[in-house]
Design an enzyme around this catalytic site. Structure first.
Site, PDB file in Angstrom:
ATOM      1  N   ASP A  82       0.850  -1.197   0.000  1.00 51.42           N
ATOM      2  CA  ASP A  82       0.000   0.000   0.000  1.00 51.42           C
ATOM      3  C   ASP A  82       0.886   1.248   0.000  1.00 51.42           C
ATOM      4  O   ASP A  82       1.792   1.376   0.839  1.00 51.42           O
ATOM      5  CB  ASP A  82      -0.876  -0.048   1.275  1.00 51.42           C
ATOM      6  CG  ASP A  82      -1.981   0.984   1.280  1.00 51.42           C
ATOM      7  OD1 ASP A  82      -2.432   1.376   0.184  1.00 51.42           O
ATOM      8  OD2 ASP A  82      -2.402   1.386   2.385  1.00 51.42           O
ATOM      9  N   HIS A 213      -9.273   4.722  -2.446  1.00 49.74           N
ATOM     10  CA  HIS A 213      -8.600   4.810  -1.138  1.00 49.74           C
ATOM     11  C   HIS A 213      -9.482   5.602  -0.175  1.00 49.74           C
ATOM     12  O   HIS A 213     -10.454   6.227  -0.565  1.00 49.74           O
ATOM     13  CB  HIS A 213      -7.251   5.536  -1.296  1.00 49.74           C
ATOM     14  CG  HIS A 213      -6.189   4.677  -1.897  1.00 49.74           C
ATOM     15  ND1 HIS A 213      -5.086   4.267  -1.191  1.00 49.74           N
ATOM     16  CD2 HIS A 213      -6.072   4.120  -3.124  1.00 49.74           C
ATOM     17  CE1 HIS A 213      -4.333   3.504  -1.965  1.00 49.74           C
ATOM     18  NE2 HIS A 213      -4.905   3.404  -3.151  1.00 49.74           N
ATOM     19  N   GLY A 214      -9.084   5.582   1.083  1.00 53.57           N
ATOM     20  CA  GLY A 214      -9.780   6.401   2.073  1.00 53.57           C
ATOM     21  C   GLY A 214     -11.244   6.036   2.190  1.00 53.57           C
ATOM     22  O   GLY A 214     -12.112   6.905   2.312  1.00 53.57           O
ATOM     23  N   ILE A 257      -9.595  -0.194   3.115  1.00 58.53           N
ATOM     24  CA  ILE A 257     -10.114   0.045   4.467  1.00 58.53           C
ATOM     25  C   ILE A 257      -9.032  -0.230   5.500  1.00 58.53           C
ATOM     26  O   ILE A 257      -8.492  -1.334   5.573  1.00 58.53           O
ATOM     27  CB  ILE A 257     -11.350  -0.849   4.725  1.00 58.53           C
ATOM     28  CG1 ILE A 257     -12.486  -0.430   3.775  1.00 58.53           C
ATOM     29  CG2 ILE A 257     -11.803  -0.753   6.190  1.00 58.53           C
ATOM     30  CD1 ILE A 257     -13.659  -1.363   3.740  1.00 58.53           C
ATOM     31  N   ASP A 258      -8.723   0.784   6.274  1.00 55.04           N
ATOM     32  CA  ASP A 258      -7.767   0.638   7.373  1.00 55.04           C
ATOM     33  C   ASP A 258      -8.333   1.245   8.662  1.00 55.04           C
ATOM     34  O   ASP A 258      -8.430   0.581   9.696  1.00 55.04           O
ATOM     35  CB  ASP A 258      -6.439   1.313   7.010  1.00 55.04           C
ATOM     36  CG  ASP A 258      -5.365   1.063   8.054  1.00 55.04           C
ATOM     37  OD1 ASP A 258      -5.638   0.339   9.043  1.00 55.04           O
ATOM     38  OD2 ASP A 258      -4.251   1.585   7.910  1.00 55.04           O
TER      39      ASP A 258
END
Ligand code: G3H
Ligand code: 13P
Ligand code: ZN
Length: 311
Positions: A82, A213-214, A257-258
């Site tokens: 990533d 992303h995000g 997703i983090d």
């Protein structure tokens, strides 16, 4: 099943109008929670490792944990770097067994981004590894930023065909208004994404996988849990699930997703320790944290991304 690239996953996702979850991993419990959820509903998976995760947990430890997850679940799992920021980092991950890398040259000029991305693509493809590039920059949109500066962070659709054809990338991350972390939209405002940009990119690159992303929704239950048990997070607003569903039906094949994993883990541990102040065995508080990560990932796979039973 083995560690795989994302090529087949993306082809099927594009055609099927769903998206693959790309979850950031940093330790064993996170990997177990995500992969156990995916196994229960037979979902293909991308596990992604940031430079920071690799520094924290060590490349070999993460690789071996993911190999263990493949053995335990028999799922197709893609191991992805990533936000790689240099050729050397991408090369090291490719040499170390990753099947996918992101080279994030989005902060460079268009020509510099192309040159760096092309260099990574040449090395990656020679080693059977796929590459995600990025055009446009993710950012929190602030009230006091003027419109043209705000616009400049979005992906320009008229650049995507040239970028993809000159670099040879396999997927492309674009900026349509999401941002990293828990604070994506101003409290009191309605979250908005530029689906018009996504639509135009999809029109210009038919069949080509786009990455979002995000994409954490910033699950309120866990923000509340953190704040109930000693935390002090300001109002946090993420991407509404309906917007993720819409993106998945369009050209978006990979949803990153983090933050939601971090919130679930931290909220659960805070609650457990507050309720059991005499406990000090890490297994006691990591077990419910792992379980809540599992439940959340299962919900995302089944109710939001739509990639269950697609492994
Ligand atoms: O996009 C960034 C990911 O959330 C990874 O974050 O660099 O703190 O591991 P990190
Ligand atoms: P979140 O911070 O929204 O989880 O985004 C994660 C991400 O984009 C990783 O690359
Ligand atoms: Zn990201």
């Amino acid at each position: 099943m083995a560690i795989v690239t994302s090529t087949e996953m993306f082809q099927k996702a594009y055609q099927g109008g769903y998206a693959i979850g790309a979850f950031n991993v940093n330790n064993m419990e996170i990997i177990q929670g995500i992969t156990e959820a995916a196994a229960e509903v037979s979902a293909p998976l991308i596990l992604q490792v940031s430079a920071g995760a690799r520094k924290y947990a060590n490349h070999t430890y993460l690789m071996k944990l993911i190999e263990a997850a493949v053995i335990e679940t028999n799922l197709p799992i893609c191991v992805h770097l990533d936000h790689g920021d240099t050729f050397e980092l991408c090369k090291s991950c490719i040499d170390g067994g990753f099947t996918s890398v992101m080279i994030d040259g989005s902060h460079f000029s268009f020509e510099e981004n192309i040159a760096l991305t092309k260099q990574v693509v040449e090395y990656a493809h020679a080693h059977g590894v796929v590459v995600e590039g990025e055009l446009g920059r993710l950012a929190g949109v602030e009230d006091d930023v003027n419109v043209s500066a705000e616009d400049s962070s979005y992906t320009h659709p008229d650049e995507v065909e040239e970028f993809v054809s000159r670099t040879g990338v396999d997927s492309l991350a674009i900026a349509i208004g999401t941002s990293h972390g828990a604070y994506k939209f101003k409290p009191g405002t309605k979250p908005q994404l530029r689906f018009d940009i996504l639509e135009e990119v999809g029109r210009r690159l038919p069949g080509f996988p786009i990455v979002l992303h995000g994409a954490s929704s910033v699950v309120q239950e866990y923000v509340d849990m953190i704040n109930t048990y000693g935390g002090n997070m300001p109002d946090a607003i993420g991407v509404p699930e309906d917007m993720l569903r819409q993106a998945a039906r369009m050209a978006v094949c990979k949803i990153n997703i983090d933050s939601d994993l971090r919130l679930a883990m931290t909220g659960t541990i805070r609650k457990y320790l507050a309720e059991h102040p005499d406990h000090f065995d890490p297994r006691q508080y990591l077990k419910p944290a792992r379980e809540n990560i599992k439940q959340m990932v299962r919900h995302k796979i089944v109710d939001v991304l739509g990639c269950d039973h697609k492994a």
